[in-house]
Scaffold this active site. Structure first.
Site, PDB file in Angstrom:
ATOM      1  N   THR A   1     -62.781  27.575 -85.874  1.00 61.52           N
ATOM      2  CA  THR A   1     -63.823  27.704 -85.048  1.00 61.52           C
ATOM      3  C   THR A   1     -64.528  28.726 -86.477  1.00 61.52           C
ATOM      4  O   THR A   1     -63.865  29.281 -87.022  1.00 61.52           O
ATOM      5  CB  THR A   1     -62.453  28.582 -84.314  1.00 61.52           C
ATOM      6  OG1 THR A   1     -61.967  27.847 -83.423  1.00 61.52           O
ATOM      7  CG2 THR A   1     -63.992  30.008 -83.960  1.00 61.52           C
TER       8      THR A   1
ATOM      9  N   LYS B   1     -66.142  24.724 -84.494  1.00 61.60           N
ATOM     10  CA  LYS B   1     -66.981  24.574 -82.925  1.00 61.60           C
ATOM     11  C   LYS B   1     -67.242  26.370 -83.191  1.00 61.60           C
ATOM     12  O   LYS B   1     -66.909  27.111 -84.203  1.00 61.60           O
ATOM     13  CB  LYS B   1     -65.243  24.792 -82.363  1.00 61.60           C
ATOM     14  CG  LYS B   1     -65.239  25.591 -81.745  1.00 61.60           C
ATOM     15  CD  LYS B   1     -64.129  25.681 -80.274  1.00 61.60           C
ATOM     16  CE  LYS B   1     -64.496  26.147 -78.871  1.00 61.60           C
ATOM     17  NZ  LYS B   1     -64.551  27.721 -78.824  1.00 61.60           N
TER      18      LYS B   1
ATOM     19  N   GLY C   1     -68.441  25.898 -72.772  1.00 52.16           N
ATOM     20  CA  GLY C   1     -69.288  26.984 -72.475  1.00 52.16           C
ATOM     21  C   GLY C   1     -69.458  27.036 -71.025  1.00 52.16           C
ATOM     22  O   GLY C   1     -70.809  26.422 -70.850  1.00 52.16           O
TER      23      GLY C   1
ATOM     24  N   SER D   1     -54.208  25.679 -79.298  1.00 49.78           N
ATOM     25  CA  SER D   1     -54.837  26.667 -79.623  1.00 49.78           C
ATOM     26  C   SER D   1     -54.029  26.658 -81.146  1.00 49.78           C
ATOM     27  O   SER D   1     -53.107  26.881 -81.297  1.00 49.78           O
ATOM     28  CB  SER D   1     -55.284  28.092 -78.531  1.00 49.78           C
ATOM     29  OG  SER D   1     -55.421  29.536 -79.875  1.00 49.78           O
TER      30      SER D   1
ATOM     31  N   TYR E   1     -58.155  28.760 -86.904  1.00 54.03           N
ATOM     32  CA  TYR E   1     -58.419  29.893 -87.943  1.00 54.03           C
ATOM     33  C   TYR E   1     -58.074  30.131 -89.050  1.00 54.03           C
ATOM     34  O   TYR E   1     -57.132  29.220 -89.387  1.00 54.03           O
ATOM     35  CB  TYR E   1     -58.442  31.205 -87.347  1.00 54.03           C
ATOM     36  CG  TYR E   1     -58.823  31.102 -85.294  1.00 54.03           C
ATOM     37  CD1 TYR E   1     -59.556  31.492 -85.403  1.00 54.03           C
ATOM     38  CD2 TYR E   1     -57.766  31.473 -85.066  1.00 54.03           C
ATOM     39  CE1 TYR E   1     -60.514  31.714 -84.777  1.00 54.03           C
ATOM     40  CE2 TYR E   1     -58.497  31.249 -83.579  1.00 54.03           C
ATOM     41  CZ  TYR E   1     -59.786  31.843 -82.702  1.00 54.03           C
ATOM     42  OH  TYR E   1     -60.273  32.146 -81.985  1.00 54.03           O
TER      43      TYR E   1
ATOM     44  N   SER F   1     -70.700  25.983 -78.846  1.00 51.03           N
ATOM     45  CA  SER F   1     -70.244  27.118 -78.109  1.00 51.03           C
ATOM     46  C   SER F   1     -69.909  27.905 -78.757  1.00 51.03           C
ATOM     47  O   SER F   1     -70.684  28.306 -80.425  1.00 51.03           O
ATOM     48  CB  SER F   1     -68.408  26.658 -78.866  1.00 51.03           C
ATOM     49  OG  SER F   1     -67.716  27.750 -78.373  1.00 51.03           O
TER      50      SER F   1
ATOM     51  N   ARG G   1     -67.430  24.509 -64.797  1.00 48.37           N
ATOM     52  CA  ARG G   1     -67.647  24.944 -63.134  1.00 48.37           C
ATOM     53  C   ARG G   1     -67.868  23.542 -62.356  1.00 48.37           C
ATOM     54  O   ARG G   1     -66.948  24.217 -61.353  1.00 48.37           O
ATOM     55  CB  ARG G   1     -68.250  26.404 -62.818  1.00 48.37           C
ATOM     56  CG  ARG G   1     -67.399  27.746 -63.841  1.00 48.37           C
ATOM     57  CD  ARG G   1     -66.403  28.150 -64.056  1.00 48.37           C
ATOM     58  NE  ARG G   1     -66.099  29.385 -64.984  1.00 48.37           N
ATOM     59  CZ  ARG G   1     -65.612  29.180 -65.604  1.00 48.37           C
ATOM     60  NH1 ARG G   1     -66.215  28.059 -66.753  1.00 48.37           N
ATOM     61  NH2 ARG G   1     -66.029  30.184 -66.377  1.00 48.37           N
TER      62      ARG G   1
ATOM     63  N   THR H   1     -57.801  27.269 -76.308  1.00 48.89           N
ATOM     64  CA  THR H   1     -57.551  29.030 -75.389  1.00 48.89           C
ATOM     65  C   THR H   1     -56.228  29.168 -76.132  1.00 48.89           C
ATOM     66  O   THR H   1     -55.293  28.743 -75.777  1.00 48.89           O
ATOM     67  CB  THR H   1     -57.929  28.593 -73.466  1.00 48.89           C
ATOM     68  OG1 THR H   1     -56.624  27.570 -73.135  1.00 48.89           O
ATOM     69  CG2 THR H   1     -59.167  29.263 -73.451  1.00 48.89           C
ATOM     70  N   ALA H   2     -56.155  30.682 -76.515  1.00 51.79           N
ATOM     71  CA  ALA H   2     -54.896  31.064 -77.241  1.00 51.79           C
ATOM     72  C   ALA H   2     -53.710  31.032 -75.563  1.00 51.79           C
ATOM     73  O   ALA H   2     -53.861  31.081 -74.495  1.00 51.79           O
ATOM     74  CB  ALA H   2     -55.404  32.974 -77.422  1.00 51.79           C
TER      75      ALA H   2
ATOM     76  N   HIS I   1     -68.397  30.207 -78.214  1.00 50.87           N
ATOM     77  CA  HIS I   1     -66.487  31.119 -78.078  1.00 50.87           C
ATOM     78  C   HIS I   1     -66.220  31.738 -76.614  1.00 50.87           C
ATOM     79  O   HIS I   1     -65.630  33.274 -76.243  1.00 50.87           O
ATOM     80  CB  HIS I   1     -66.359  32.178 -78.886  1.00 50.87           C
ATOM     81  CG  HIS I   1     -64.892  32.636 -79.688  1.00 50.87           C
ATOM     82  ND1 HIS I   1     -64.821  32.108 -80.935  1.00 50.87           N
ATOM     83  CD2 HIS I   1     -64.118  32.414 -78.986  1.00 50.87           C
ATOM     84  CE1 HIS I   1     -62.992  32.085 -80.599  1.00 50.87           C
ATOM     85  NE2 HIS I   1     -62.632  32.601 -79.649  1.00 50.87           N
TER      86      HIS I   1
END
Length: 386
Positions: free
Chosen positions: A178, A250, A306, A129, A152, A272, A309, A101-102, A274
């Site tokens: 990705t 991914k 994705g 990331s 990327y 995924s 939780r 995560t960015a 995204h």
């Protein structure tokens, strides 16, 4: 008391309740989201929490898990439960990975360094990331966590190649490409907020990430200017030729793409969408996981990303064939709320819930979790027709 005084009392009460909520210790991962909402500027919270367009897929990523039921086994000795496993040859304490995560420094001043330290403490794999706000070197020197690097591919491919080489030089163990981002998805909250982010240190001296955003988000503008929309299957060979590290992809959601991935020789697949930030109305990832697993027939690992939780979500993904799951937004929420400690709490909550789910389902080890331990909507439809 006049209206102005009443409003002042009300605002004081709200502020007091928010302060108490921030001090409270969450009892599940979802409660960290509300803490993050209270802690972050709206622009940054929306950036992390939001999905593409109508956010249908964002909701479905979570809700789809609720339509899968667990089929527990009883009268099994579950006095000892072992959640440990092996991912890409590396021993970990649980089938949990930190997703790429960015821009973690938007959530907390220590950024990805705090996240990396928490992953090392918990003995889970960190995927850093490409758009990290801490440099590859800073993260590598911060801890001894097993680290993978997410990539990327830019139009200026020499920049992507240089980042791969930096990751390899600094002890990262795999490259995760990705593949679902030829263009950036349309996140309307970012456009409304005119989301602006600072220059990324990893790219200093290579490319400017400071882009004007007169018509909306500068994140959108930057991505549009640099991402290589010509990236295709033959380019996996190029990537493999510039690194000795295993290359995983991914963003796979279909049987067809899983088979192509096998053909080009990737080392693994991450199912995924995204985080529902790209193509709205793409399927919830848990709904297509089994399709991909069946297609690859155990020839390469399949990882999952994705909507996770709960520990029960992890159990369901493992039962449907995933080797491990990636945790994205909950990690960011933990970081925003309570820094490194918050990330550790998120990981440990999920590990504890997974352990309990395993015990109550009659599974002593991760390998004991099988397809027969879950019932999907398709399963129930099939039974109704018998």
């Amino acid at each position: 008391m006049n209206l102005k005084d009443e409003k002042s009392v009300y605002l004081d009460e709200v502020e007091f309740k928010d302060a108490n909520y921030m001090e409270a210790e969450p009892v599940n991962v979802s409660e960290f989201q509300e803490l993050a909402r209270l802690a972050l500027p709206k622009m940054f919270y929306d950036y992390y929490a939001g999905g593409a367009e109508d956010q249908h897929t964002l909701e479905e990523n979570v809700k789809a898990f609720q339509r899968i039921f667990i089929r527990p086994r009883v009268l099994i000795d579950v006095s000892r439960i072992d959640t440990s496993t092996t991912i890409m040859g590396y021993n970990t304490s649980a089938p949990i990975m930190i997703a790429p995560t960015a821009r973690h420094k938007l959530a907390h001043p220590e950024g990805e360094v705090a996240t990396a330290r928490a992953s090392a403490t918990a003995n889970v794999i960190l995927v850093l990331s490409f758009n990290s706000t801490c440099t590859v070197e800073e993260v590598a020197s911060s801890c001894n966590a097993v680290r993978f690097f997410q990539l990327y591919v830019f139009k200026r491919r020499e920049i992507s190649a240089f980042m791969v080489q930096r990751a390899e030089r600094n002890g990262f163990k795999a490259i995760i490409l990705t593949v679902d981002t030829p263009r950036r998805g349309r996140k309307e909250a970012d456009i409304k907020n005119k989301m602006v982010v600072p220059q990324l240190k990893n790219f200093e001296g290579l490319i400017s990430t400071e882009v004007g955003a007169e018509k909306g988000s500068n994140v959108q503008a930057f991505a549009s200017g640099v991402l290589d929309a010509s990236l295709c299957w033959k380019d996996i060979g190029w990537l493999k030729s510039i690194t000795s590290l295993p290359v995983l992809i991914k963003g796979v959601l279909t049987r067809e793409d899983a088979l192509r991935a096998l053909e080009v020789g990737v080392a693994g697949i991450i199912v995924s969408n995204h985080g529902a930030r790209q193509l709205d109305y793409s399927p919830a990832t848990i709904n297509v996981l089994e399709e991909v697993v069946v297609a690859v027939q155990g020839k390469i690992p399949v990882l999952f990303d994705g909507g996770v939780r709960r520990g029960t979500d992890i159990f369901k993904a493992l039962a449907l064939g995933a080797q491990a799951v990636m945790i994205g937004r909950p990690v960011i929420y933990g970081l925003a709320a309570k820094g490194e400690h918050g990330v550790s709490r998120v990981i440990n909550m999920l590990k504890d819930e997974l352990e309990l789910t395993m015990a109550l389902s009659g599974c002593c080890t991760v390998k004991d979790i099988s397809r027969s331990h879950v019932s999907t909507e398709i399963d129930r439809l099939h039974y109704c027709r018998l």
